[in-house]
Design an enzyme around this catalytic site. Structure first.
Site, PDB file in Angstrom:
ATOM      1  N   GLN A  91       0.663  -1.001   0.062  1.00 35.27           N
ATOM      2  CA  GLN A  91       0.140  -0.007  -0.047  1.00 35.27           C
ATOM      3  C   GLN A  91       0.822   1.331  -0.089  1.00 35.27           C
ATOM      4  O   GLN A  91       0.215   2.397   0.073  1.00 35.27           O
ATOM      5  CB  GLN A  91      -0.908  -0.016   1.253  1.00 35.27           C
ATOM      6  CG  GLN A  91      -1.930  -1.192   1.326  1.00 35.27           C
ATOM      7  CD  GLN A  91      -2.756  -1.133   2.666  1.00 35.27           C
ATOM      8  OE1 GLN A  91      -2.423  -0.289   3.640  1.00 35.27           O
ATOM      9  NE2 GLN A  91      -3.487  -2.199   2.670  1.00 35.27           N
ATOM     10  N   HIS A 153      -0.774  -0.062   5.679  1.00 39.25           N
ATOM     11  CA  HIS A 153      -1.001   0.985   6.677  1.00 39.25           C
ATOM     12  C   HIS A 153       0.274   2.149   6.657  1.00 39.25           C
ATOM     13  O   HIS A 153       0.819   2.163   7.906  1.00 39.25           O
ATOM     14  CB  HIS A 153      -1.376   0.429   7.897  1.00 39.25           C
ATOM     15  CG  HIS A 153      -2.763  -0.583   8.102  1.00 39.25           C
ATOM     16  ND1 HIS A 153      -2.959  -1.129   8.905  1.00 39.25           N
ATOM     17  CD2 HIS A 153      -3.353  -0.950   6.965  1.00 39.25           C
ATOM     18  CE1 HIS A 153      -4.187  -1.725   8.748  1.00 39.25           C
ATOM     19  NE2 HIS A 153      -4.336  -1.865   7.338  1.00 39.25           N
ATOM     20  N   GLU A 246     -13.865   5.469  10.773  1.00 43.96           N
ATOM     21  CA  GLU A 246     -14.112   6.600  11.926  1.00 43.96           C
ATOM     22  C   GLU A 246     -13.873   7.765  11.224  1.00 43.96           C
ATOM     23  O   GLU A 246     -12.869   8.174  10.543  1.00 43.96           O
ATOM     24  CB  GLU A 246     -13.296   6.756  13.321  1.00 43.96           C
ATOM     25  CG  GLU A 246     -13.614   5.067  13.716  1.00 43.96           C
ATOM     26  CD  GLU A 246     -12.781   5.187  15.135  1.00 43.96           C
ATOM     27  OE1 GLU A 246     -12.894   4.038  16.029  1.00 43.96           O
ATOM     28  OE2 GLU A 246     -12.026   6.040  15.340  1.00 43.96           O
ATOM     29  N   TYR A 256      -7.465   7.752  20.473  1.00 38.74           N
ATOM     30  CA  TYR A 256      -8.534   7.290  19.791  1.00 38.74           C
ATOM     31  C   TYR A 256      -8.983   5.855  19.751  1.00 38.74           C
ATOM     32  O   TYR A 256      -9.791   5.384  19.092  1.00 38.74           O
ATOM     33  CB  TYR A 256      -8.459   7.958  18.111  1.00 38.74           C
ATOM     34  CG  TYR A 256      -8.557   9.595  18.502  1.00 38.74           C
ATOM     35  CD1 TYR A 256      -9.626  10.222  18.302  1.00 38.74           C
ATOM     36  CD2 TYR A 256      -7.389  10.326  18.516  1.00 38.74           C
ATOM     37  CE1 TYR A 256      -9.754  11.362  18.456  1.00 38.74           C
ATOM     38  CE2 TYR A 256      -7.431  11.647  18.798  1.00 38.74           C
ATOM     39  CZ  TYR A 256      -8.585  12.401  18.749  1.00 38.74           C
ATOM     40  OH  TYR A 256      -8.712  13.684  18.698  1.00 38.74           O
ATOM     41  N   TYR A 267     -11.102  -9.275  10.221  1.00 39.56           N
ATOM     42  CA  TYR A 267     -11.400  -9.882   8.974  1.00 39.56           C
ATOM     43  C   TYR A 267     -11.917 -11.216   8.749  1.00 39.56           C
ATOM     44  O   TYR A 267     -11.255 -12.148   9.547  1.00 39.56           O
ATOM     45  CB  TYR A 267     -10.337  -9.348   8.065  1.00 39.56           C
ATOM     46  CG  TYR A 267     -10.046  -8.053   7.710  1.00 39.56           C
ATOM     47  CD1 TYR A 267     -10.800  -7.198   7.009  1.00 39.56           C
ATOM     48  CD2 TYR A 267      -8.926  -7.404   8.220  1.00 39.56           C
ATOM     49  CE1 TYR A 267     -10.418  -5.969   6.801  1.00 39.56           C
ATOM     50  CE2 TYR A 267      -8.566  -6.091   8.311  1.00 39.56           C
ATOM     51  CZ  TYR A 267      -9.399  -5.350   7.252  1.00 39.56           C
ATOM     52  OH  TYR A 267      -9.305  -3.997   7.071  1.00 39.56           O
TER      53      TYR A 267
END
Length: 377
Positions: A91, A153, A246, A256, A267
């Site tokens: 990614q 990520h 979110e 958070y 998953y």
């Protein structure tokens, strides 16, 4: 000899026809009718977009190229030179682009990207002066540490606030427990001076063992961030796991919750992650999605082309291939509308142009810049 030539010609003709047809299609939202005009084609997995003062655009391509686009949408064939080394892996790759608040005076362009180093790969931030089609005097301002393996990520959005501080959003690198560690920059949002120095009033500057760059923690993978046009507060959204995306208002020192609390599940198997959805000392999102929409890109509408959208928050969606409009009342979401579902593909970034139009990037091997224009109503 004919068939190899006919195929690309047919593909080009089909693309032109599809563009013209899309421009003639009128889409109706709850507040405005609009058309979608494809400005630019041929971008390889575009990720971030910034508008230059002269009307041109800078667009990042995840494989590691920074592209210039003319005001009429023409893609300059040559990529911008002088970029730092980029690791296009999983990614990761070349991610966001932002201009210094005083770009007209100093010409500084900021980039976030995945980069290799001791221990693996992580997100970094560099800046350089744009001169013609080249970045000069490039310097690395920030490295997410420690670096690690894996291709998941990386974050990452870049936002300057009204005081000139730079916020960098970072992912947890697929190792969720790191998001709660104060000696680790994964799963955090950091705040820096424009030259990479750490502000003295960052919330963890004086805490032993904590990384002073950290502004917030417990963030899974933030790929959308923007300043609220009235309050100047930083808003951000992040990917949940299976569900639990979110929207949060980012405040100094706030936790958070990831992965201790989440509205998502594991998953495939659907089992609970962490301790549930609430815990004392951990912030609740102001909005969340179950199932996941895979959000990416975020912009508050502040233009004059769509007056009844003014103040609304727009979010791109990768998994659900749509543009989400959120109507706000203070810090509450009071209405949600889904636009262009399945029409453009995976929407990676959303920006409001200086001309008041809404611009989106699509995440594809032949990605586009599309512009939403009013159709009258």
């Amino acid at each position: 000899m004919v068939r190899p030539i006919a195929r690309p010609f047919a593909a080009i003709a089909a693309a032109i026809f599809a563009t013209a047809a899309a421009a003639d299609t009128v889409y109706t939202s709850q507040a405005h009718a609009f058309r979608v005009v494809t400005l630019t084609r041929g971008l390889e997995h575009p990720w971030g977009l910034a508008f230059l003062p002269d009307g041109r655009m800078l667009v990042t391509e995840r494989p590691g190229r920074l592209r210039l686009v003319a005001p009429d949408g023409t893609l300059v064939p040559q990529a911008v030179e002088g970029l730092p080394p980029v690791a296009a892996y999983g990614q990761g790759g070349l991610l966001d682009v932002a201009l210094h608040p005083k770009f007209s005076e100093n010409g500084l362009v900021y980039l976030s990207y995945a980069a290799p180093g001791v221990g693996g790969i992580s997100t970094e931030v560099a800046r350089g002066r744009l001169t013609g089609r080249r970045l000069e005097n490039v310097e690395v301002l920030f490295r997410q540490m420690p670096k690690s393996g894996g291709g998941r990520h990386f974050g990452s959005r870049l936002v300057f606030d009204r005081q000139g501080y730079l916020y960098v959003t970072l992912g947890d690198r697929g190792e969720m427990e790191r998001a709660q560690r104060l000696d680790d920059l994964a799963g955090k949002i950091v705040r820096l001076h424009d030259d990479g120095r750490v502000p003295r009033d960052n919330p963890f500057v004086n805490r032993p063992g904590a990384r002073p760059e950290i502004y917030s923690l417990g963030n899974r993978n933030v790929q959308g961030a923007a300043l609220h046009p009235v309050t100047g507060m930083l808003w951000a959204h992040e990917h949940g796991p299976q569900g639990g995306d979110e929207v949060n208002i980012i405040r100094a020192g706030i936790n958070y919750g990831w992965p201790v609390i989440t509205y998502g599940v594991e998953y495939g198997i659907g089992t609970k992650i962490g301790e549930g959805t609430h815990k004392a000392g951990m912030a609740q999102p102001i909005h969340y999605w179950v199932p996941s929409i895979a959000p990416s890109g975020m912009a508050f509408y502040t233009g004059d082309k769509f007056p009844r959208w003014r103040g609304d928050l727009f979010v791109g969606a990768l998994k659900d291939q749509m543009l989400v409009r959120l109507r706000l009342r203070g810090e509450q979401v009071i209405e949600e509308e889904h636009l262009l579902k399945g029409e453009l593909g995976r929407i990676r970034d959303v920006r409001v142009g200086p001309d008041g139009h809404v611009y989106v990037l699509t995440d594809a091997r032949d990605g586009i810049i599309a512009r939403l224009e009013p159709a009258g109503r």
